[in-house]
Scaffold this active site. Structure first.
Site, PDB file in Angstrom:
ATOM      1  CB  SER A  13      -0.982   0.006   1.181  1.00  0.00           C
ATOM      2  OG  SER A  13      -0.344   0.364   2.376  1.00  0.00           O
ATOM      3  CG  MET A  90       8.314  -7.063   6.068  1.00  0.00           C
ATOM      4  SD  MET A  90       8.585  -5.573   7.047  1.00  0.00           S
ATOM      5  CE  MET A  90       7.071  -5.468   7.943  1.00  0.00           C
ATOM      6  CG  HIS A 109       9.273   1.675  12.098  1.00  0.00           C
ATOM      7  ND1 HIS A 109       9.477   0.317  11.938  1.00  0.00           N
ATOM      8  CD2 HIS A 109       8.939   1.860  13.389  1.00  0.00           C
ATOM      9  CE1 HIS A 109       9.276  -0.280  13.097  1.00  0.00           C
ATOM     10  NE2 HIS A 109       8.951   0.634  13.992  1.00  0.00           N
TER      11      HIS A 109
HETATM   12  C1  GAR Z   1       3.717  -0.622   6.742  1.00  0.00           C
HETATM   13  O1  GAR Z   1       2.904  -0.382   7.861  1.00  0.00           O
HETATM   14  C2  GAR Z   1       5.153  -0.247   7.031  1.00  0.00           C
HETATM   15  O2  GAR Z   1       5.271   0.895   7.835  1.00  0.00           O
HETATM   16  C3  GAR Z   1       5.644  -1.460   7.755  1.00  0.00           C
HETATM   17  O3  GAR Z   1       5.078  -2.542   7.034  1.00  0.00           O
HETATM   18  C4  GAR Z   1       3.835  -2.133   6.469  1.00  0.00           C
HETATM   19  C5  GAR Z   1       3.865  -2.430   4.993  1.00  0.00           C
HETATM   20  O4  GAR Z   1       2.606  -2.170   4.431  1.00  0.00           O
HETATM   21  N1  GAR Z   1       7.071  -1.532   7.772  1.00  0.00           N
HETATM   22  C6  GAR Z   1       7.759  -1.984   8.802  1.00  0.00           C
HETATM   23  O5  GAR Z   1       7.255  -2.431   9.823  1.00  0.00           O
HETATM   24  C7  GAR Z   1       9.265  -1.914   8.645  1.00  0.00           C
HETATM   25  N2  GAR Z   1       9.916  -2.136   9.898  1.00  0.00           N
HETATM   26  P1  GAR Z   1       2.453  -1.987   2.866  1.00  0.00           P
HETATM   27  O6  GAR Z   1       3.061  -3.242   2.221  1.00  0.00           O
HETATM   28  O7  GAR Z   1       0.974  -1.934   2.657  1.00  0.00           O
HETATM   29  O8  GAR Z   1       3.158  -0.745   2.466  1.00  0.00           O
END
Ligand code: GAR
Length: 201
Positions: A13, A90, A109
């Site tokens: 997203s 990740m 983050h």
């Molecule tokens: C998001 O909330 C991002 O901030 C988090 O993973 C999610 C990914 O969502 N990232 C972390 O926790 C990094 N340490 P997305 O795939 O919908 O962008």
């Protein structure tokens, strides 16, 4: 025109919000040159393909960290990427990778760093009982969730919240924060005072 490289592992997203911000002119003078996922099953990579963007899977499973990062760096360099945006990527980056792109890697983050680094930050914050949480866009250095902060946005934790509702409101702010941070960095309109990034040159 600056080239962005997006690294993701999942839903995507934040990547889609960046792509929408470019299309809407909220992020100026930039294009997405390549989207890379370390997982073939990441919905974000399919979304990138659907949008007609250059999208590549470079699987990381079972691979030595630096060997994988060298493949990723080669793809980014091939596409002449100016700024790398981690968008739910990740996987820890090797020191080698971070050294290749000084102050050219951003991460988002879902907490107000330095509180709640690591995984499931929204749940950590909720369980701790904080009254305010939020999100952070920061430069990536060799320590986890540690580099200089570019943008933070706060989100109040409501009495009626649960982990899910809080995460949803943080995510909305993530999308706005990422566009803002990318503009700051691409415009080069900042300087450092110690660890502090301040706007203006
Ligand atoms: C998001 O909330 C991002 O901030 C988090 O993973 C999610 C990914 O969502 N990232 C972390 O926790 C990094 N340490 P997305 O795939 O919908 O962008």
């Amino acid at each position: 025109m600056k080239n962005l490289g997006i690294l993701l592992s999942g839903r995507g997203s934040n990547f889609l919000a960046i792509a929408d911000s470019i299309d809407a002119g909220r992020i100026r003078n930039a294009r997405i040159a390549i989207v890379i996922s370390n997982r073939a099953d990441a919905p974000g990579i399919e979304a990138a393909q659907k949008r007609g963007l250059e999208a590549t899977v470079i699987p990381s499973k079972g691979k030595d960290r630096e060997a994988h990062d060298r493949q990723v760096a080669a793809a980014l360099n091939e596409h002449k990427v100016d700024l790398i945006c981690l968008a739910g990527y990740m996987r820890l980056l090797s020191p080698w990778f971070v050294q290749q792109f000084p102050q050219r890697i951003l991460n988002i983050h879902p907490s107000l760093l330095p509180a709640f680094p690591g995984l499931e930050a929204q749940q950590q914050a909720f369980a701790y009982g904080v009254k305010v949480s939020g999100c952070t866009v920061h430069f990536v250095d060799q320590e986890l969730d540690h580099g200089a902060i570019v943008v933070q946005k706060t989100v109040p934790v409501l009495d009626e919240d649960n982990e899910h509702s809080l995460a949803v409101r943080i995510l909305e702010q993530e999308h706005a924060a990422y566009a803002e941070a990318i503009n700051v960095v691409l415009e080069g309109n900042y300087q450092f005072r110690g660890r502090r990034l301040v706007r203006g040159t």
